[in-house]
Design an enzyme around this catalytic site. Structure first.
Site, PDB file in Angstrom:
ATOM      1  N   ASP A 166      -0.322 -12.639   9.744  1.00  0.00           N
ATOM      2  CA  ASP A 166      -1.698 -12.136   9.723  1.00  0.00           C
ATOM      3  C   ASP A 166      -2.647 -13.224   9.216  1.00  0.00           C
ATOM      4  OD1 ASP A 166      -3.699 -10.295  10.169  1.00  0.00           O
ATOM      5  OD2 ASP A 166      -3.479  -9.307   8.220  1.00  0.00           O
TER       6      ASP A 166
ATOM      7  N   GLY B  50     -11.708  -4.934  -3.178  1.00  0.00           N
ATOM      8  CA  GLY B  50     -11.162  -4.908  -1.828  1.00  0.00           C
ATOM      9  C   GLY B  50     -10.484  -3.586  -1.554  1.00  0.00           C
TER      10      GLY B  50
ATOM     11  N   LYS C 281      -3.470  -5.523  -7.316  1.00  0.00           N
ATOM     12  CA  LYS C 281      -3.376  -4.766  -6.068  1.00  0.00           C
ATOM     13  C   LYS C 281      -2.650  -3.457  -6.365  1.00  0.00           C
ATOM     14  CE  LYS C 281      -1.563  -5.471  -1.360  1.00  0.00           C
ATOM     15  NZ  LYS C 281      -0.924  -6.479  -0.482  1.00  0.00           N
TER      16      LYS C 281
END
Length: 581
Positions: free
Chosen positions: A211, A97, A120
């Site tokens: 979100d 990602g 991440k």
């Protein structure tokens, strides 16, 4: 048998004043008398593997229970500074990602058997990036829910920031929509129910996601029959508390109108923005299309006028409850939307989608009952184990938790736990009679509810939490310096941070750390092998001291078996029958 278990309980007498009262003078809050150091013990500790336990463990544990210790399991997430992440994880070269937030990779845990994680990675160019990183860490640590992606630990290396999080290999909802175009109504309801439970829980913690969209809801597994999902990416999350939010964030088609175009310069918006997004997600899952489209001005006008297609051949085949759920959320005025507390009471989501094998249900409840008698420090250590386990290790426990969580708020209250005990042990059993005190011991943070991690710690059972690779994860929680050893200072730091009510004084924490690290005569603290032996010995002595009780024969467990008509009446709106499972 050696008695390392004694090191898990502080020497209460040693911390007391010199003039210890006699048994006849001791009141209910008085510590038991000091114990003598075993003669010939090389470490000088009050307990060690080479001597019998020199104190009454049962008396000591009861004393500590009366002190009402309170541990925050959310604090058991290591934050490592200037440690090399590559020593622990073998990170894949290809990212899975990419976004404005950074890049996401998968990685293999070098010490935890068969575990893969997602990492991440962000680059810190400015101090505000570090502040945003800390905010996201704080939010993810606070979110302990079965449908929210878990944060395992963080690393800060020079200009690089790393989140080590749960790897959800099944892809996101966007992938599913692209593949199928539309999602079968029952599956859509199950997915939205899970996302709604996560949102409701987050809002109760004072946190808005801001979100919510299909890309941020991921399937745990590639198994096409496993539809469990988790909400990810809390980078735009916000503690809203009593204030209104003002930043224009989110993703266009799923963003609430008051966020896109506030009614006034200082108007701001509330956590109800997430509820609008849930309504859009439900619409897209069922129809494969967004409810609002066109240019920005036209789309915003349609939002404000609540104009979107919900008639015709396709929508005529969609159940009225599903359309009602969407309509109750796509309200331009935030106050008119279905509240977070009411989401799971809506008839469309009132179905129970999870079934549990009766033998599994009985075993997990029996584990919970047995664990409720564990000493406090062992409870904290096992909680640190549970905090590091992902969805693959907790599948059955997840199902039992969901079955018990009648109102879907992500926390078990006393009445919900009692229902499970009645089913397994019987209405008139000693276990049911004692469930109040058991609940108090299982509620480690003393919030009045059993969190998901607390339930997982109680339910996994000794055979799971004494596995070597699992205990390695717990060891690293206390290995603050990431150097392969646990020192007294390390243990005191973790214990103090986890003590919600500050009941464990600095002296008591130091006593615990001293006894544990001295238990094996280590000069520089415990290495992993010593920790492994200590924890296994602790679990063994707990099992020996607290025999398991007999359970009734649980054959089959479904929603009506566990909750009967009580759940039906609770989740159904007045005058409306809940849809049967």
């Amino acid at each position: 048998m050696s008695t390392a278990m004694g090191a898990l309980l502080p020497d209460v007498g040693a911390a007391a004043e010199d003039s210890t009262p006699s048994d006849s003078q001791a009141g209910p809050g008085t510590p038991p008398p000091a114990v003598e150091t075993p003669q010939g013990c090389p470490s000088g500790a009050t307990s060690c593997p080479c001597k019998p336990l020199p104190c009454n463990l049962v008396t000591t544990r009861r004393y500590y229970e009366s002190r009402s210790f309170s541990f925050d399991t959310r604090s058991l997430v290591p934050e490592r500074v200037d440690s090399c992440i590559a020593r622990r994880y073998e990170i894949d070269a290809q990212e899975i990602g990419v976004g404005g937030y950074g890049r996401v990779y998968t990685a293999k845990d070098r010490m935890f058997k068969d575990r893969r994680v997602a990492i991440k990675k962000l680059v810190r160019h400015q101090d505000d990036k570090l502040e945003a990183f800390k905010l996201e860490v704080d939010i993810m640590k606070e979110l302990d829910h079965p449908n929210i992606c878990r944060l395992f630990e963080t690393y800060l290396e020079d200009e690089l920031l790393f989140f080590v999080i749960e790897y959800l290999e099944g892809g996101d909802l966007c992938d599913l929509i692209m593949e199928k175009r539309t999602v079968e109504e029952g599956l859509a309801a199950y997915i939205i129910k899970q996302a709604s439970s996560a949102v409701r829980y987050a809002h109760r913690q004072g946190i808005a996601h801001r979100d919510m969209k299909p890309e941020n809801v991921c399937f745990c597994s590639r198994d096409p029959t496993d539809h469990r999902v988790k909400v990810i990416d809390w980078g735009l999350g916000k503690h809203f508390s009593q204030t209104r939010m003002k930043s224009s964030v989110g993703s266009g088609a799923f963003t609430a109108p008051e966020v896109l175009d506030p009614p006034g310069e200082d108007a701001g918006y509330t956590s109800a923005c997430d509820l609008w997004s849930l309504g859009v997600m439900a619409y897209v899952l069922l129809s494969g299309k967004p409810p609002f489209y066109g240019g920005p001005i036209q789309m915003l006008r349609n939002m404000r006028e609540e104009r979107y297609p919900m008639s015709g051949t396709f929508w005529d085949g969609v159940p009225a409850d599903a359309k009602s759920f969407i309509a109750r959320l796509l309200k331009c005025t935030p106050e008119e939307r279905l509240s977070a507390e009411s989401l799971l009471l809506h008839p469309w989501l009132a179905r129970q989608f999870v079934e549990v094998d009766g033998a599994v249900f009985g075993q997990i409840i029996a584990n919970v009952e047995h664990f409720s008698h564990a000493p406090d420090f062992l409870s904290v250590c096992v909680a640190s184990v549970a905090r590091q386990l992902d969805h693959r290790s907790l599948d059955n426990i997840y199902k039992v938790f969901i079955m018990l969580d009648a109102n879907g708020d992500g926390v078990l209250d006393l009445s919900e736990l009692k229902v499970g005990f009645v089913k397994v042990f019987g209405e008139g059993s000693d276990e049911v009679a004692e469930v109040d005190s058991m609940f108090a011991h299982l509620d480690l943070d003393h919030t009045g509810g059993i969190t998901y991690t607390e339930f997982c710690a109680a339910g996994i059972g000794e055979s799971s939490y004494t596995q070597e690779h699992v205990l390695w994860a717990a060891f690293k929680t206390f290995d603050v310096n990431d150097n392969g050893r646990i020192t007294r200072d390390n243990m005191q730091e973790v214990l103090t941070r986890a003590d919600v009510n500050q009941v464990w004084s600095e002296g008591v924490c130091n006593d615990v750390a001293h006894q544990v690290t001295d238990c094996f005569g280590s000069q520089g603290g415990l290495n992993f092998e010593e920790w492994l032996n200590l924890m296994r010995e602790s679990a063994s002595q707990h099992a020996e001291r607290t025999p398991r009780r007999r359970t009734t024969n649980v054959i089959e467990v479904g929603v009506d078996d566990v909750f009967g008509s009580a759940l039906r009446s609770e989740v159904a709106k007045p005058g409306t029958a809940a849809t049967p499972s």
